[in-house]
Design a protein around this motif. Structure first.
Motif, PDB file in Angstrom:
ATOM      1  N   LEU A 113       0.851  -1.177   0.000  1.00  0.00           N
ATOM      2  CA  LEU A 113       0.000   0.000   0.000  1.00  0.00           C
ATOM      3  C   LEU A 113       0.895   1.237   0.000  1.00  0.00           C
ATOM      4  O   LEU A 113       1.897   1.284   0.697  1.00  0.00           O
ATOM      5  CB  LEU A 113      -0.877  -0.030   1.253  1.00  0.00           C
ATOM      6  N   HIS A 114       0.540   2.241  -0.801  1.00  0.00           N
ATOM      7  CA  HIS A 114       1.348   3.457  -0.899  1.00  0.00           C
ATOM      8  C   HIS A 114       0.814   4.541   0.035  1.00  0.00           C
ATOM      9  O   HIS A 114      -0.403   4.659   0.202  1.00  0.00           O
ATOM     10  CB  HIS A 114       1.344   3.989  -2.337  1.00  0.00           C
ATOM     11  N   PRO A 115       1.680   5.358   0.586  1.00  0.00           N
ATOM     12  CA  PRO A 115       1.225   6.455   1.450  1.00  0.00           C
ATOM     13  C   PRO A 115       0.749   7.647   0.620  1.00  0.00           C
ATOM     14  O   PRO A 115       1.233   8.762   0.753  1.00  0.00           O
ATOM     15  CB  PRO A 115       2.472   6.780   2.278  1.00  0.00           C
ATOM     16  N   LYS A 116      -0.174   7.388  -0.260  1.00  0.00           N
ATOM     17  CA  LYS A 116      -0.706   8.408  -1.152  1.00  0.00           C
ATOM     18  C   LYS A 116      -2.216   8.479  -0.944  1.00  0.00           C
ATOM     19  O   LYS A 116      -2.887   7.445  -0.920  1.00  0.00           O
ATOM     20  CB  LYS A 116      -0.378   8.035  -2.599  1.00  0.00           C
ATOM     21  N   ALA A 117      -2.751   9.656  -0.842  1.00  0.00           N
ATOM     22  CA  ALA A 117      -4.181   9.847  -0.605  1.00  0.00           C
ATOM     23  C   ALA A 117      -4.955   9.681  -1.904  1.00  0.00           C
ATOM     24  O   ALA A 117      -5.575  10.599  -2.419  1.00  0.00           O
ATOM     25  CB  ALA A 117      -4.441  11.216   0.006  1.00  0.00           C
ATOM     26  N   SER A 118      -4.923   8.494  -2.428  1.00  0.00           N
ATOM     27  CA  SER A 118      -5.595   8.176  -3.686  1.00  0.00           C
ATOM     28  C   SER A 118      -6.753   7.225  -3.412  1.00  0.00           C
ATOM     29  O   SER A 118      -6.618   6.273  -2.637  1.00  0.00           O
ATOM     30  CB  SER A 118      -4.598   7.507  -4.639  1.00  0.00           C
ATOM     31  N   ALA A 119      -7.875   7.478  -4.069  1.00  0.00           N
ATOM     32  CA  ALA A 119      -9.028   6.584  -3.920  1.00  0.00           C
ATOM     33  C   ALA A 119      -8.659   5.164  -4.347  1.00  0.00           C
ATOM     34  O   ALA A 119      -9.208   4.190  -3.827  1.00  0.00           O
ATOM     35  CB  ALA A 119     -10.201   7.109  -4.744  1.00  0.00           C
ATOM     36  N   HIS A 120      -7.725   5.037  -5.257  1.00  0.00           N
ATOM     37  CA  HIS A 120      -7.286   3.716  -5.713  1.00  0.00           C
ATOM     38  C   HIS A 120      -6.698   2.898  -4.559  1.00  0.00           C
ATOM     39  O   HIS A 120      -6.809   1.672  -4.541  1.00  0.00           O
ATOM     40  CB  HIS A 120      -6.265   3.869  -6.842  1.00  0.00           C
ATOM     41  N   GLN A 121      -6.087   3.562  -3.590  1.00  0.00           N
ATOM     42  CA  GLN A 121      -5.486   2.846  -2.461  1.00  0.00           C
ATOM     43  C   GLN A 121      -6.536   2.130  -1.613  1.00  0.00           C
ATOM     44  O   GLN A 121      -6.229   1.149  -0.945  1.00  0.00           O
ATOM     45  CB  GLN A 121      -4.655   3.804  -1.606  1.00  0.00           C
ATOM     46  N   VAL A 122      -7.787   2.604  -1.651  1.00  0.00           N
ATOM     47  CA  VAL A 122      -8.867   1.931  -0.919  1.00  0.00           C
ATOM     48  C   VAL A 122      -9.002   0.492  -1.422  1.00  0.00           C
ATOM     49  O   VAL A 122      -9.245  -0.430  -0.644  1.00  0.00           O
ATOM     50  CB  VAL A 122     -10.192   2.698  -1.046  1.00  0.00           C
ATOM     51  N   LYS A 123      -8.803   0.305  -2.724  1.00  0.00           N
ATOM     52  CA  LYS A 123      -8.869  -1.055  -3.294  1.00  0.00           C
ATOM     53  C   LYS A 123      -7.787  -1.944  -2.700  1.00  0.00           C
ATOM     54  O   LYS A 123      -7.990  -3.138  -2.517  1.00  0.00           O
ATOM     55  CB  LYS A 123      -8.713  -1.007  -4.809  1.00  0.00           C
ATOM     56  N   HIS A 124      -6.630  -1.368  -2.408  1.00  0.00           N
ATOM     57  CA  HIS A 124      -5.552  -2.163  -1.811  1.00  0.00           C
ATOM     58  C   HIS A 124      -5.867  -2.544  -0.367  1.00  0.00           C
ATOM     59  O   HIS A 124      -5.483  -3.609   0.090  1.00  0.00           O
ATOM     60  CB  HIS A 124      -4.225  -1.410  -1.887  1.00  0.00           C
ATOM     61  N   VAL A 125      -6.564  -1.679   0.328  1.00  0.00           N
ATOM     62  CA  VAL A 125      -6.926  -1.970   1.714  1.00  0.00           C
ATOM     63  C   VAL A 125      -8.047  -3.012   1.762  1.00  0.00           C
ATOM     64  O   VAL A 125      -8.006  -3.943   2.571  1.00  0.00           O
ATOM     65  CB  VAL A 125      -7.359  -0.680   2.458  1.00  0.00           C
ATOM     66  N   LEU A 126      -9.051  -2.877   0.902  1.00  0.00           N
ATOM     67  CA  LEU A 126     -10.260  -3.703   0.990  1.00  0.00           C
ATOM     68  C   LEU A 126     -10.431  -4.717  -0.139  1.00  0.00           C
ATOM     69  O   LEU A 126     -11.415  -5.453  -0.155  1.00  0.00           O
ATOM     70  CB  LEU A 126     -11.493  -2.780   1.027  1.00  0.00           C
ATOM     71  N   GLY A 127      -9.496  -4.795  -1.056  1.00  0.00           N
ATOM     72  CA  GLY A 127      -9.626  -5.698  -2.205  1.00  0.00           C
ATOM     73  C   GLY A 127      -9.761  -7.161  -1.822  1.00  0.00           C
ATOM     74  O   GLY A 127     -10.592  -7.881  -2.385  1.00  0.00           O
ATOM     75  N   ALA A 128      -8.958  -7.617  -0.873  1.00  0.00           N
ATOM     76  CA  ALA A 128      -9.034  -9.027  -0.474  1.00  0.00           C
ATOM     77  C   ALA A 128     -10.402  -9.339   0.127  1.00  0.00           C
ATOM     78  O   ALA A 128     -11.006 -10.374  -0.189  1.00  0.00           O
ATOM     79  CB  ALA A 128      -7.927  -9.370   0.517  1.00  0.00           C
ATOM     80  N   ALA A 129     -10.903  -8.447   0.969  1.00  0.00           N
ATOM     81  CA  ALA A 129     -12.213  -8.668   1.596  1.00  0.00           C
ATOM     82  C   ALA A 129     -13.322  -8.677   0.553  1.00  0.00           C
ATOM     83  O   ALA A 129     -14.218  -9.531   0.590  1.00  0.00           O
ATOM     84  CB  ALA A 129     -12.481  -7.590   2.644  1.00  0.00           C
ATOM     85  N   ALA A 130     -13.266  -7.748  -0.397  1.00  0.00           N
ATOM     86  CA  ALA A 130     -14.313  -7.668  -1.419  1.00  0.00           C
ATOM     87  C   ALA A 130     -14.279  -8.870  -2.357  1.00  0.00           C
ATOM     88  O   ALA A 130     -15.331  -9.433  -2.695  1.00  0.00           O
ATOM     89  CB  ALA A 130     -14.168  -6.367  -2.211  1.00  0.00           C
ATOM     90  N   HIS A 131     -13.096  -9.292  -2.762  1.00  0.00           N
ATOM     91  CA  HIS A 131     -13.009 -10.474  -3.639  1.00  0.00           C
ATOM     92  C   HIS A 131     -13.410 -11.741  -2.884  1.00  0.00           C
ATOM     93  O   HIS A 131     -14.023 -12.642  -3.466  1.00  0.00           O
ATOM     94  CB  HIS A 131     -11.615 -10.607  -4.245  1.00  0.00           C
TER      95      HIS A 131
END
Length: 191
Positions: A113-131
């Motif tokens: 996960l990158h320390p960037k305030a990007s909405a795309h980073q939300v996918k990195h935080v929650l992608g495993a749970a959503a899939h």
């Protein structure tokens, strides 16, 4: 609200908690991957018919990082290998197997996960749970409430770091089909 150009604080302990959470989510659906592939399929199992171990290896790599292991190229390679397993499962496996392998890929990738305030980073935080939720949804078509239960499990078991980091990020982005819907639902529930 942060914008995509902003940086956020992101500690290693938070990365470890997020990766551990992602690994727990993905581990729940590993059997869906392993059962969803034809035995003996050349791209997905070995000569003895043992299921493709790439998704399981990705989850184990994420767990090792969460437990204090190093963030190495081997961890990144495990994420890519699980991603490739998901792509191959599109040809030979069930739809649930595809999303289960994607959950494993996201689990290992969560360490990056990158320390960037990007909405795309939300996918990195929650992608495993959503899939993982999508895999369970696909595997149990007869039980329409299964996704609600899976999302509730993900909500209840999330560590504090997940909520803390999500609050530093913009809301989950639009799009992404059903998995995108699940990410947005989790994002809204966890902030």
């Amino acid at each position: 609200m942060p914008n995509d150009a902003d940086s956020i604080e992101l500690g290693e302990h938070e990365l470890r908690e997020i990766a551990g959470y992602a690994a727990q989510c993905a581990r729940r659906v590993l059997p869906l991957y392993e059962r969803g592939l034809p035995v003996g399929a050349p791209a997905t199992s070995d000569a003895a018919g043992v299921p493709d171990a790439r998704p399981r290896a990705a989850v184990e790599a994420a767990e090792a990082f969460a437990a204090g292991g190093r963030r190495t190229s081997a961890l990144r390679q495990a994420a890519w290998a699980a991603y490739k397993a998901a792509q191959e499962a599109q040809e030979t496996g069930t739809p649930a197997a595809v999303d289960a392998a994607r959950a494993a890929s996201h689990a290992a990738a969560a360490a990056f996960l990158h320390p960037k305030a990007s909405a795309h980073q939300v996918k990195h935080v929650l992608g495993a749970a959503a899939h993982a939720a999508r895999a369970e949804e696909l595997a149990s078509e007869a039980e329409p409430g299964i996704t609600v239960g899976t999302l509730e499990w993900a909500r209840r078991h999330r560590p504090d770091a997940v909520t803390a980091v999500l609050r530093r990020l913009p809301a989950a982005p639009p799009g992404g089909g059903r998995v995108g819907e699940l990410i947005r639902a989790l994002d809204a529930a966890l902030r």
